[in-house]
Design a protein around this motif. Structure first.
Motif, short mmCIF file in Angstrom:
data_model
loop_
_atom_site.label_atom_id
_atom_site.label_comp_id
_atom_site.label_asym_id
_atom_site.label_seq_id
_atom_site.Cartn_x
_atom_site.Cartn_y
_atom_site.Cartn_z
N THR A 117 18.28 16.87 -27.93
CA THR A 117 17.61 18.01 -27.29
C THR A 117 18.45 19.28 -27.43
OG1 THR A 117 16.57 16.52 -25.71
CG2 THR A 117 16.60 18.84 -25.14
N ILE A 118 19.75 19.16 -27.22
CA ILE A 118 20.64 20.31 -27.36
C ILE A 118 20.62 20.83 -28.80
CG2 ILE A 118 23.06 21.04 -27.33
CD1 ILE A 118 23.40 19.21 -24.87
N MET A 119 20.68 19.92 -29.75
CA MET A 119 20.66 20.33 -31.16
C MET A 119 19.33 20.99 -31.52
SD MET A 119 23.65 19.73 -31.99
CE MET A 119 23.74 20.05 -33.70
N LEU A 120 18.23 20.46 -30.99
CA LEU A 120 16.93 21.05 -31.26
C LEU A 120 16.83 22.45 -30.68
CD1 LEU A 120 14.07 20.54 -32.41
CD2 LEU A 120 13.44 19.74 -30.13
N LEU A 121 17.36 22.65 -29.49
CA LEU A 121 17.35 23.97 -28.87
C LEU A 121 18.22 24.95 -29.65
CD1 LEU A 121 17.43 23.06 -25.08
CD2 LEU A 121 15.50 23.95 -26.41
N GLN A 122 19.35 24.49 -30.16
CA GLN A 122 20.20 25.38 -30.95
C GLN A 122 19.53 25.78 -32.26
OE1 GLN A 122 23.98 23.44 -31.46
NE2 GLN A 122 24.75 24.16 -29.47
N VAL A 123 18.86 24.84 -32.90
CA VAL A 123 18.14 25.15 -34.14
C VAL A 123 17.02 26.12 -33.87
CG1 VAL A 123 16.66 24.17 -35.94
CG2 VAL A 123 18.79 23.04 -35.33
N ALA A 124 16.28 25.90 -32.79
CA ALA A 124 15.18 26.79 -32.43
C ALA A 124 15.70 28.19 -32.11
CB ALA A 124 14.39 26.22 -31.26
N ASP A 125 16.84 28.26 -31.44
CA ASP A 125 17.42 29.55 -31.09
C ASP A 125 17.89 30.30 -32.33
OD1 ASP A 125 18.35 31.57 -29.34
OD2 ASP A 125 20.39 30.75 -29.48
N SER A 126 18.48 29.56 -33.27
CA SER A 126 18.95 30.22 -34.50
C SER A 126 17.79 30.67 -35.37
CB SER A 126 19.87 29.30 -35.27
OG SER A 126 19.15 28.22 -35.80
N MET A 127 16.66 29.99 -35.30
CA MET A 127 15.49 30.41 -36.09
C MET A 127 14.83 31.64 -35.49
SD MET A 127 13.81 26.76 -37.10
CE MET A 127 12.66 27.38 -38.32
N LEU A 128 14.90 31.78 -34.19
CA LEU A 128 14.27 32.91 -33.53
C LEU A 128 15.15 34.16 -33.55
CD1 LEU A 128 12.69 31.14 -30.44
CD2 LEU A 128 11.53 31.95 -32.49
N SER A 129 16.42 33.98 -33.82
CA SER A 129 17.34 35.15 -33.82
C SER A 129 17.36 35.86 -35.13
CB SER A 129 18.75 34.69 -33.50
OG SER A 129 18.78 34.13 -32.21
#
Length: 99
Positions: free
Chosen positions: A87-99
């Motif tokens: 879950t943490i890794m998924l949130l980090q990937v999602a955050d990097s895609m949105l930035s």
């Protein structure tokens, strides 16, 4: 000194009551599968761990099965840790895609 004779025959049966042995083996196997499955799929780890835990608790009334119980608990905990990490890794990937 007669009680310490190692060659003295015992009156215990050679074969234990094997009617509950498969439950003990199943609990052990499910505990091991839960630990291994935590790497691949935490949901499978939860299912195997909980089923193994139920079998170990049921069998605990007949025979003390600490190893199976501990393996199932470790499998469930590993599944939770794996799930949180994913879950943490998924949130980090999602955050990097949105930035």
């Amino acid at each position: 000194m007669e009680g310490n004779n190692i060659f003295e025959e015992t009156k215990e049966p050679a074969v234990e009551n094997c009617s509950k042995k498969p439950m003990d083996t199943a609990a052990l196997v499910l505990g091991i599968v839960a630990i291994v499955a935590a790497i691949i799929s935490p949901l499978v780890s939860y299912v195997c761990g909980i089923i193994g835990l139920v079998l170990a608790i049921k069998h605990r009334k007949v025979k003390n099965t600490k190893v199976a119980l501990i393996l199932c608990i470790i499998g469930i905990v590993c599944g939770v840790v794996s799930h949180v990490y994913a879950t943490i890794m998924l949130l980090q990937v999602a955050d990097s895609m949105l930035s």
